[in-house]
Design a protein around this motif. Structure first.
Motif, short mmCIF file in Angstrom:
data_model
loop_
_atom_site.label_atom_id
_atom_site.label_comp_id
_atom_site.label_asym_id
_atom_site.label_seq_id
_atom_site.Cartn_x
_atom_site.Cartn_y
_atom_site.Cartn_z
N PHE A 96 0.57 -1.14 0.31
CA PHE A 96 0.03 0.21 0.20
C PHE A 96 0.93 0.96 -0.26
N GLU A 97 2.25 1.66 -0.65
CA GLU A 97 2.06 2.64 -1.11
C GLU A 97 1.59 3.50 -1.93
N PHE A 98 2.14 4.68 -2.62
CA PHE A 98 1.99 5.18 -3.11
C PHE A 98 2.64 5.59 -3.82
N ASP A 99 2.52 6.80 -5.57
CA ASP A 99 3.43 6.40 -6.39
C ASP A 99 3.70 8.44 -6.11
N ARG A 100 4.79 8.56 -5.96
CA ARG A 100 5.24 10.59 -5.33
C ARG A 100 5.18 11.66 -6.42
N THR A 101 5.46 11.23 -7.33
CA THR A 101 5.37 11.55 -8.66
C THR A 101 4.10 11.98 -9.06
N ASN A 114 -8.17 2.71 7.39
CA ASN A 114 -9.39 1.58 7.25
C ASN A 114 -9.83 1.99 5.74
N PRO A 115 -9.14 1.17 5.05
CA PRO A 115 -9.32 -0.81 5.64
C PRO A 115 -8.20 -1.59 5.13
N CYS A 116 -6.99 -0.75 4.42
CA CYS A 116 -5.57 -1.71 4.58
C CYS A 116 -4.73 -1.45 5.25
N GLY A 117 -5.41 -0.85 6.58
CA GLY A 117 -4.76 -1.35 8.39
C GLY A 117 -3.20 -0.50 7.73
N LYS A 118 -2.46 0.33 6.82
CA LYS A 118 -1.43 1.03 6.89
C LYS A 118 -0.87 1.84 7.63
N VAL A 119 0.54 1.97 7.97
CA VAL A 119 0.55 3.22 9.56
C VAL A 119 1.71 4.15 8.73
N THR A 164 4.51 5.40 7.36
CA THR A 164 5.87 5.99 7.83
C THR A 164 6.30 7.58 7.81
N ARG A 165 7.28 8.44 9.24
CA ARG A 165 7.31 9.60 9.49
C ARG A 165 7.68 10.28 7.95
N GLU A 166 8.60 9.27 7.17
CA GLU A 166 9.57 10.08 6.33
C GLU A 166 8.55 10.19 4.66
N GLU A 167 7.36 8.69 4.92
CA GLU A 167 6.01 8.71 3.87
C GLU A 167 5.33 10.47 4.41
N LEU A 168 5.05 11.03 5.54
CA LEU A 168 4.32 11.99 5.51
C LEU A 168 4.79 13.07 5.46
N LEU A 169 5.97 13.03 6.33
CA LEU A 169 7.20 14.47 5.71
C LEU A 169 6.85 15.01 4.02
#
Length: 386
Positions: free
Chosen positions: A145-150, A170-175, A177-182
């Protein structure tokens, strides 16, 4: 004859609630709608009994009873490190469902674009449409459940006014990461966008993953509306107590939206819930241990089915890949499981913008004996097949 509003034609009623109704008709184990089958703490139940006998039977302050707001400010200041003021930084809502609508209508005008990750909790796109905004979907790619940054950058560049993030998801349970949020924070700052956070599962995160409150990231307090709820943390989904946390200039506007949506949340429930908000740290530690155990039990049965599934990093959902079973759609598979296997989940397609029919979502916020009964039915039924 006049015609009803056309915006209602582009989304359905809640599929989650429809699956609960189907489960009730067939007497199956309901792992569709995410509510527990166990009681909240005894202290909270006793606090409710006291509050009901007390003088709290008329309207509370529209944006939240003072004692409740003060307790919310104390609790969230402790866990976020933010210096929250009960009068300036909070508005109490009728559950996080209203909180997200309040946040959406505070941040966005009709015609504004709102980024929504897919899969998503089914309310988000509907909230955008009902607000007159335009949802723009960015895929979270299974299995991680990663996103394409471009792709995400382009969505911001195309004029998105806001982004909705459910963390844990919800629904995939992904948390996230701090790096993704930054990275997302950098885009929000670069393109001057709001961030609408749904953090209702903040205290249900599985090691080694960690929850990061988005508003605590550098420069993000000013542009973040954080939505929360007591439903999941304290096992009181029926109490419908939520909130929005944001800077004073945003909360002053959110109060106006809330006032004309629902007026206010139930007064006696707010008084009782002060008890929960003042629970010590040990309560949250025990909550996490309980969900660690529930997760282990239920995922153990998922492994026995021989099918692939998502291992949640947070929240209490898993997506089971039912594509090897040969059903034409996940909706057909979910109905068959309810009627023939005796366990109800949610067709994963209801969480996706894309034509995705591989998944059934199950939740494990249940007693261990309920999870074992459901797991045994699933293992036997899925091995047997149609």
């Amino acid at each position: 004859m006049p015609q009803p509003a056309r915006r209602l034609e582009v989304f359905t009623e809640s599929v989650i609630r429809e699956m609960t109704r189907l489960s009730n008709r067939h007497g199956s184990i309901n792992l569709a709608q995410g509510f527990p089958d166990f009681d909240p703490s005894a202290e909270l139940i006793e606090a409710l009994a006291v509050a009901i006998r007390g003088p709290h039977h008329q309207y509370a302050v529209t944006w939240g009873a003072p004692r409740f707001r003060q307790a919310l400010a104390r609790k969230h200041s402790q866990y976020t490190g933010l210096d929250l003021d009960a009068d300036r930084h909070l508005v109490v809502t009728c559950g996080s469902t209203e909180a997200m609508m309040v946040a959406m209508m505070t941040a966005c005008d009709p015609g504004d674009k709102v980024i929504v990750f897919s899969p998503f909790y089914e309310n988000y796109a509907a909230d955008a449409i009902l607000s007159g905004a335009i949802p723009v979907h960015i895929t979270l790619h299974a299995p991680n459940f990663e996103f394409d940054r471009t792709e995400l950058r382009q969505a911001f560049a195309d004029g998105a006014k806001a982004i909705v993030i459910c963390n844990p998801s919800n629904p995939c349970g992904k948390v996230f990461t701090r790096e993704e949020l930054l990275f997302i924070a950098g885009l929000a700052e670069e393109f001057d966008a709001f961030v609408l956070m749904d953090e209702v599962y903040e205290h249900i995160v599985y090691a080694p993953h960690q929850h990061t409150y988005f508003a605590t990231l550098p420069g993000m307090w000013e542009r973040t509306l954080s939505c929360g709820s007591l439903s999941k943390t304290y096992s009181i989904t029926g109490w419908r107590l939520g909130h929005v946390i944001a800077p004073e200039n945003l909360i002053s506007r959110a109060k106006k939206v809330h006032d004309f949506l629902t007026v206010g949340a139930a007064a006696p429930l707010q008084e009782a819930a002060v008890t929960a908000l003042d629970f010590p740290a040990s309560y949250y530690e025990e909550l996490q241990r309980d969900y660690d155990a529930k997760r282990d039990v239920f995922l153990g049965y998922m492994r026995q089915t021989g099918l692939s599934f998502s291992e949640p990093q947070g929240a209490y959902y898993t997506l089971l890949d039912i594509s090897p079973l040969g059903f034409a759609t996940d909706t057909e598979a979910a109905a068959w499981m309810t009627q023939e296997v005796g366990v109800t989940g949610v067709p994963g397609s209801s969480f996706y913008r894309e034509p995705e029919h591989r998944f059934i979502r199950f939740h494990f916020a249940k007693k261990e004996e309920t999870l074992r009964a459901a797991g045994e039915k699933l293992v036997e039924g899925l091995r047997r097949g149609r």
